[in-house]
Design a protein around this motif. Structure first.
Motif, PDB file in Angstrom:
ATOM      1  N   PRO A  12      15.194  12.273 -13.330  1.00  0.00           N
ATOM      2  CA  PRO A  12      15.470  10.912 -14.380  1.00  0.00           C
ATOM      3  C   PRO A  12      16.007   9.565 -13.454  1.00  0.00           C
ATOM      4  O   PRO A  12      15.633   8.456 -14.897  1.00  0.00           O
ATOM      5  CB  PRO A  12      17.219  11.980 -14.628  1.00  0.00           C
ATOM      6  CG  PRO A  12      17.178  12.844 -13.525  1.00  0.00           C
ATOM      7  CD  PRO A  12      16.674  12.832 -12.882  1.00  0.00           C
ATOM      8  N   PHE A  13      15.530   8.564 -12.698  1.00  0.00           N
ATOM      9  CA  PHE A  13      16.295   7.381 -12.176  1.00  0.00           C
ATOM     10  C   PHE A  13      14.985   7.227 -12.520  1.00  0.00           C
ATOM     11  O   PHE A  13      13.650   5.966 -12.913  1.00  0.00           O
ATOM     12  CB  PHE A  13      16.570   7.243 -10.798  1.00  0.00           C
ATOM     13  CG  PHE A  13      17.910   7.804 -10.600  1.00  0.00           C
ATOM     14  CD1 PHE A  13      18.962   6.756 -11.690  1.00  0.00           C
ATOM     15  CD2 PHE A  13      18.790   8.948 -10.593  1.00  0.00           C
ATOM     16  CE1 PHE A  13      20.710   6.925 -11.991  1.00  0.00           C
ATOM     17  CE2 PHE A  13      20.180   8.423 -10.957  1.00  0.00           C
ATOM     18  CZ  PHE A  13      20.197   7.959 -10.857  1.00  0.00           C
ATOM     19  N   ALA A  42      14.946  17.109  -4.267  1.00  0.00           N
ATOM     20  CA  ALA A  42      16.361  16.030  -4.663  1.00  0.00           C
ATOM     21  C   ALA A  42      15.393  15.858  -6.196  1.00  0.00           C
ATOM     22  O   ALA A  42      15.150  15.180  -6.325  1.00  0.00           O
ATOM     23  CB  ALA A  42      15.402  15.266  -4.024  1.00  0.00           C
ATOM     24  N   TRP A  43      16.266  17.162  -7.174  1.00  0.00           N
ATOM     25  CA  TRP A  43      15.131  16.436  -8.676  1.00  0.00           C
ATOM     26  C   TRP A  43      16.160  15.484  -8.959  1.00  0.00           C
ATOM     27  O   TRP A  43      15.638  15.509 -10.409  1.00  0.00           O
ATOM     28  CB  TRP A  43      16.005  17.736  -9.535  1.00  0.00           C
ATOM     29  CG  TRP A  43      17.339  18.549  -8.791  1.00  0.00           C
ATOM     30  CD1 TRP A  43      17.945  18.692  -7.665  1.00  0.00           C
ATOM     31  CD2 TRP A  43      17.599  18.033  -9.907  1.00  0.00           C
ATOM     32  NE1 TRP A  43      19.380  19.338  -7.852  1.00  0.00           N
ATOM     33  CE2 TRP A  43      19.498  18.248  -9.287  1.00  0.00           C
ATOM     34  CE3 TRP A  43      17.428  17.627 -11.056  1.00  0.00           C
ATOM     35  CZ2 TRP A  43      21.071  17.604 -10.523  1.00  0.00           C
ATOM     36  CZ3 TRP A  43      19.418  16.881 -12.089  1.00  0.00           C
ATOM     37  CH2 TRP A  43      20.364  17.356 -10.936  1.00  0.00           C
ATOM     38  N   LEU A  44      17.373  14.991  -8.397  1.00  0.00           N
ATOM     39  CA  LEU A  44      18.074  13.532  -9.388  1.00  0.00           C
ATOM     40  C   LEU A  44      17.448  12.148  -9.238  1.00  0.00           C
ATOM     41  O   LEU A  44      17.962  11.773  -9.960  1.00  0.00           O
ATOM     42  CB  LEU A  44      19.112  13.407  -8.532  1.00  0.00           C
ATOM     43  CG  LEU A  44      20.833  14.327  -9.382  1.00  0.00           C
ATOM     44  CD1 LEU A  44      22.035  14.069  -8.557  1.00  0.00           C
ATOM     45  CD2 LEU A  44      20.561  13.666 -10.450  1.00  0.00           C
ATOM     46  N   ILE A  45      15.996  12.715  -8.462  1.00  0.00           N
ATOM     47  CA  ILE A  45      15.533  11.052  -8.400  1.00  0.00           C
ATOM     48  C   ILE A  45      14.733  10.835  -9.796  1.00  0.00           C
ATOM     49  O   ILE A  45      13.941  10.082 -10.360  1.00  0.00           O
ATOM     50  CB  ILE A  45      14.532  12.000  -7.421  1.00  0.00           C
ATOM     51  CG1 ILE A  45      14.775  11.318  -5.837  1.00  0.00           C
ATOM     52  CG2 ILE A  45      13.227  10.353  -7.330  1.00  0.00           C
ATOM     53  CD1 ILE A  45      14.576  11.189  -4.322  1.00  0.00           C
ATOM     54  N   ALA A  73      11.405  15.616  -5.874  1.00  0.00           N
ATOM     55  CA  ALA A  73      11.982  16.453  -6.322  1.00  0.00           C
ATOM     56  C   ALA A  73      11.718  18.615  -5.780  1.00  0.00           C
ATOM     57  O   ALA A  73      12.509  18.797  -5.660  1.00  0.00           O
ATOM     58  CB  ALA A  73      10.985  17.304  -7.765  1.00  0.00           C
ATOM     59  N   ALA A 131       8.289  10.709  -7.302  1.00  0.00           N
ATOM     60  CA  ALA A 131       9.784  11.206  -7.645  1.00  0.00           C
ATOM     61  C   ALA A 131       9.672  12.978  -8.210  1.00  0.00           C
ATOM     62  O   ALA A 131      10.410  13.139  -7.182  1.00  0.00           O
ATOM     63  CB  ALA A 131      10.041  10.463  -8.671  1.00  0.00           C
TER      64      ALA A 131
END
Length: 150
Positions: free
Chosen positions: A52-53, A47-50, A43, A39
């Motif tokens: 929180p997931f 692709a920083w939204l990875i 990031a 992740a």
């Protein structure tokens, strides 16, 4: 499953734990490092939204491992001594005990072993939940033999 014959009859059923608490912790740590590492790599690439997931995934995994650890020591114990049948459940840190008179206790089992229970005076208690169908059928045969000499 353990059977003791010393002072009566006792049967203990425990969960099959393939990993110790330390082993589960090491597996969780390995998965955590790999998942968060991947992740973080994404990031850094934008692709920083990875992140929180990945955090949510680790939270759910942590809760699952915690549940497994809490129930690792669960057991059922059935003891026949004198004129009593004692059933003890240890689940998630809590102990429940039930007692039946052995001459009135009946074993109730489905033909395929999917359900096993002790019944007496309108009370019914499901037992054998930690085993599979074949083990429940074996338990039913042994309990009937111990209770009624069959």
């Amino acid at each position: 499953m353990e059977v003791e014959q010393a002072a009566g009859f006792s049967l203990v059923a425990k969960r099959n734990n393939s990993l110790s608490s330390t082993g589960r912790l090491l597996v969780f740590a390995f998965i955590f490092v790999v998942s968060v590492g991947i992740a973080l790599a994404f990031a850094v690439l934008g692709a920083w939204l990875i992140l929180p997931f990945a955090g949510l995934e680790m939270l759910v995994l942590y809760l699952a491992f915690r549940y497994i650890d809490r129930h690792a020591g669960d057991y059922e114990r059935i003891a026949i001594t004198g004129g009593r049948v004692e059933v003890e459940f240890f689940e998630g840190g809590r102990t429940r005990r039930h007692e039946f008179t052995s001459c009135w206790a009946q074993i109730v089992v489905d033909g395929d072993g999917s359900r096993l229970a002790l019944r007496s005076h309108g009370r019914e208690l499901e037992i054998g939940r930690l085993g599979d169908n074949a083990q429940r059928l074996d338990i039913a045969r042994e309990l009937k033999r111990q209770l009624h000499g069959r």
